[in-house]
Design a protein around this motif. Sequence first.
Motif, PDB file in Angstrom:
ATOM      1  N   TYR A   1      34.091  36.717  32.267  1.00  0.00           N
ATOM      2  CA  TYR A   1      33.963  38.087  31.977  1.00  0.00           C
ATOM      3  C   TYR A   1      33.878  38.403  29.878  1.00  0.00           C
ATOM      4  CZ  TYR A   1      36.039  36.729  36.076  1.00  0.00           C
ATOM      5  OH  TYR A   1      36.843  35.606  37.290  1.00  0.00           O
TER       6      TYR A   1
ATOM      7  N   GLU B   1      27.957  47.362  47.524  1.00  0.00           N
ATOM      8  CA  GLU B   1      29.235  47.635  47.690  1.00  0.00           C
ATOM      9  C   GLU B   1      30.217  46.686  48.429  1.00  0.00           C
ATOM     10  OE1 GLU B   1      29.717  50.799  47.270  1.00  0.00           O
ATOM     11  OE2 GLU B   1      28.225  51.389  46.684  1.00  0.00           O
TER      12      GLU B   1
ATOM     13  N   ALA C   1      29.389  43.407  37.064  1.00  0.00           N
ATOM     14  CA  ALA C   1      29.697  43.821  38.455  1.00  0.00           C
ATOM     15  C   ALA C   1      29.258  43.350  39.602  1.00  0.00           C
ATOM     16  CB  ALA C   1      29.250  45.531  38.325  1.00  0.00           C
ATOM     17  N   LEU C   2      29.859  44.271  40.476  1.00  0.00           N
ATOM     18  CA  LEU C   2      29.405  43.863  42.279  1.00  0.00           C
ATOM     19  C   LEU C   2      27.645  44.527  42.016  1.00  0.00           C
ATOM     20  CD1 LEU C   2      32.128  43.706  44.450  1.00  0.00           C
ATOM     21  CD2 LEU C   2      31.362  42.023  44.236  1.00  0.00           C
TER      22      LEU C   2
ATOM     23  N   ALA D   1      29.820  43.856  30.632  1.00  0.00           N
ATOM     24  CA  ALA D   1      29.902  44.845  32.088  1.00  0.00           C
ATOM     25  C   ALA D   1      29.779  43.715  33.566  1.00  0.00           C
ATOM     26  CB  ALA D   1      28.283  44.924  31.799  1.00  0.00           C
TER      27      ALA D   1
ATOM     28  N   LEU E   1      36.595  41.662  40.115  1.00  0.00           N
ATOM     29  CA  LEU E   1      36.051  43.091  39.901  1.00  0.00           C
ATOM     30  C   LEU E   1      36.613  44.474  40.634  1.00  0.00           C
ATOM     31  CD1 LEU E   1      32.394  40.612  40.524  1.00  0.00           C
ATOM     32  CD2 LEU E   1      33.751  42.354  38.558  1.00  0.00           C
ATOM     33  N   GLN E   2      37.222  43.327  42.074  1.00  0.00           N
ATOM     34  CA  GLN E   2      37.483  45.143  42.299  1.00  0.00           C
ATOM     35  C   GLN E   2      39.517  45.021  42.227  1.00  0.00           C
ATOM     36  OE1 GLN E   2      36.772  44.863  46.663  1.00  0.00           O
ATOM     37  NE2 GLN E   2      36.009  42.458  46.686  1.00  0.00           N
TER      38      GLN E   2
ATOM     39  N   THR F   1      36.628  35.548  41.417  1.00  0.00           N
ATOM     40  CA  THR F   1      35.656  36.855  40.400  1.00  0.00           C
ATOM     41  C   THR F   1      35.503  37.914  41.315  1.00  0.00           C
ATOM     42  OG1 THR F   1      34.006  34.839  39.489  1.00  0.00           O
ATOM     43  CG2 THR F   1      32.914  37.274  39.613  1.00  0.00           C
ATOM     44  N   CYS F   2      35.666  37.538  42.947  1.00  0.00           N
ATOM     45  CA  CYS F   2      35.066  38.757  43.287  1.00  0.00           C
ATOM     46  C   CYS F   2      36.062  39.995  43.824  1.00  0.00           C
ATOM     47  CB  CYS F   2      34.854  38.521  44.965  1.00  0.00           C
ATOM     48  SG  CYS F   2      34.767  39.747  45.934  1.00  0.00           S
TER      49      CYS F   2
ATOM     50  N   TRP G   1      24.766  43.189  35.531  1.00  0.00           N
ATOM     51  CA  TRP G   1      25.521  43.388  34.462  1.00  0.00           C
ATOM     52  C   TRP G   1      24.480  44.857  33.603  1.00  0.00           C
ATOM     53  CZ3 TRP G   1      24.554  38.536  36.093  1.00  0.00           C
ATOM     54  CH2 TRP G   1      22.434  37.988  35.323  1.00  0.00           C
TER      55      TRP G   1
ATOM     56  N   PRO H   1      40.134  45.947  38.559  1.00  0.00           N
ATOM     57  CA  PRO H   1      39.792  46.592  37.040  1.00  0.00           C
ATOM     58  C   PRO H   1      40.504  46.089  36.149  1.00  0.00           C
ATOM     59  CG  PRO H   1      39.295  48.027  38.484  1.00  0.00           C
ATOM     60  CD  PRO H   1      39.339  47.383  39.320  1.00  0.00           C
TER      61      PRO H   1
ATOM     62  N   VAL I   1      26.135  39.743  41.980  1.00  0.00           N
ATOM     63  CA  VAL I   1      26.424  40.508  40.907  1.00  0.00           C
ATOM     64  C   VAL I   1      25.142  40.888  39.337  1.00  0.00           C
ATOM     65  CG1 VAL I   1      28.625  39.511  40.786  1.00  0.00           C
ATOM     66  CG2 VAL I   1      26.534  38.666  39.364  1.00  0.00           C
TER      67      VAL I   1
END
Length: 409
Positions: free
Chosen positions: A376, A387, A383-384, A381, A262-263, A258-259, A409, A265, A407
């Motif tokens: 997902y 940062e 998101a981390l 939506a 998310l990086q 997942t990490c 959303w 997209p 995370v």
Amino acid sequence: MPETLTHSSEGQAEWPMPRAATCPFDPPPALKSLQSEAPVSRVRIWDGSTPWLITRYEHTRALLGDPRISSDATRPGFPRTAGSAQSDTRAPLSFINMDDPEHARLRRMVTAPFAIKRIEALRPAVQRIVDDSIDTMLAGPKPVDLVEALALPIPSLVICELLGVPYEDHDLFQHNTKVLVKLSTAREESAAALTALTDYLERLLTSKLERPGNDLLSDIATRRVATGELTQREAARMGVLLLIAGHETTANMIALGTCALLQNPDQLALLRDAPDAKTTASAVEELLRYLNITHNGRRRVALEDIEIGGETIRAGDGLIIAGDIANRDPDVFPDPDRLDITRNARRHVAFGFGVHQCLGQPLARLELQVVYSTLYRRIPALALAIEPDQVRYKHDGAVYGVYELPVTW
């Protein structure tokens, strides 16, 4: 040798090697250098020994399929992991650290429940577990740690159901598993954790003998222990292996995958917007290749002299077979450092190769497919909440992953 390599005073590269801080999903840069310049070379490990490091895909497959190398951690020359209970050569072994024919005999006892058709029959149950976990996550506050809310509970619930382990005991087995997979754990602490888990499984097996259920531990207890095929302690150690492998590795793949998505997209959108079975299965194989969470190498020792990659590995020499960099071999996977879920990555060696390849890979694939096809889509939506450079990665573990993944959303 390149500047990215750290050398001992005797000239060998030190193992393990650090990842680049800016590329947490990639193997250490030094591994890439060795793969191109010295794919079969000596490294120095914690105890001063100098096993061979194998970095190319073709050599990895050849050696993992070669009966001339041994998985027996009690053999002289075996490159044991620092702090591991297996650092004590007197420690009893599970079948994962045995050679055939004994390895095959014990493995056959637990193969049937992990057959593809039987695992596929679990898909509706796994789907319910995933949906329930997401429901609970959506009903609570945010941000939320995806590791604690989803990644760890799902495979723990599934393996508990399969084995017949009470999920209410998850704190006990999750805590001791974390101790065992942490590379910096002292040998005494590691041995104590292994003993605690083995004692727990032995008590559970005793209760299964008295009141068997429709689960794998009951089968082991009633068919193997009662008939004398296994001692109670041997059966308990087998249960420890299945319990640890059944939740720890998949939990890390869920969170780390997942990490990574998310990086990336574009890849996440491709998976989310085309959640058909083929796309999902392809994404799972590519993430397994790309991340390869077993990142400290498969350990072996040579039983005979072996010629490979222009070098001679002598009988008694240790080997560390680095599957993470083998899965980034450009001769097999073009543009290997790019995450591409449309790639045909099925040939990866994330689950190993040969007779010791991962027994539970059908279950891991099923769980990852259900999670990646559901999470997902239901939370588009996602998101981390921090940062990317604030994510804490498990550089000190035998299994790579993240400690937590906040995370929102």
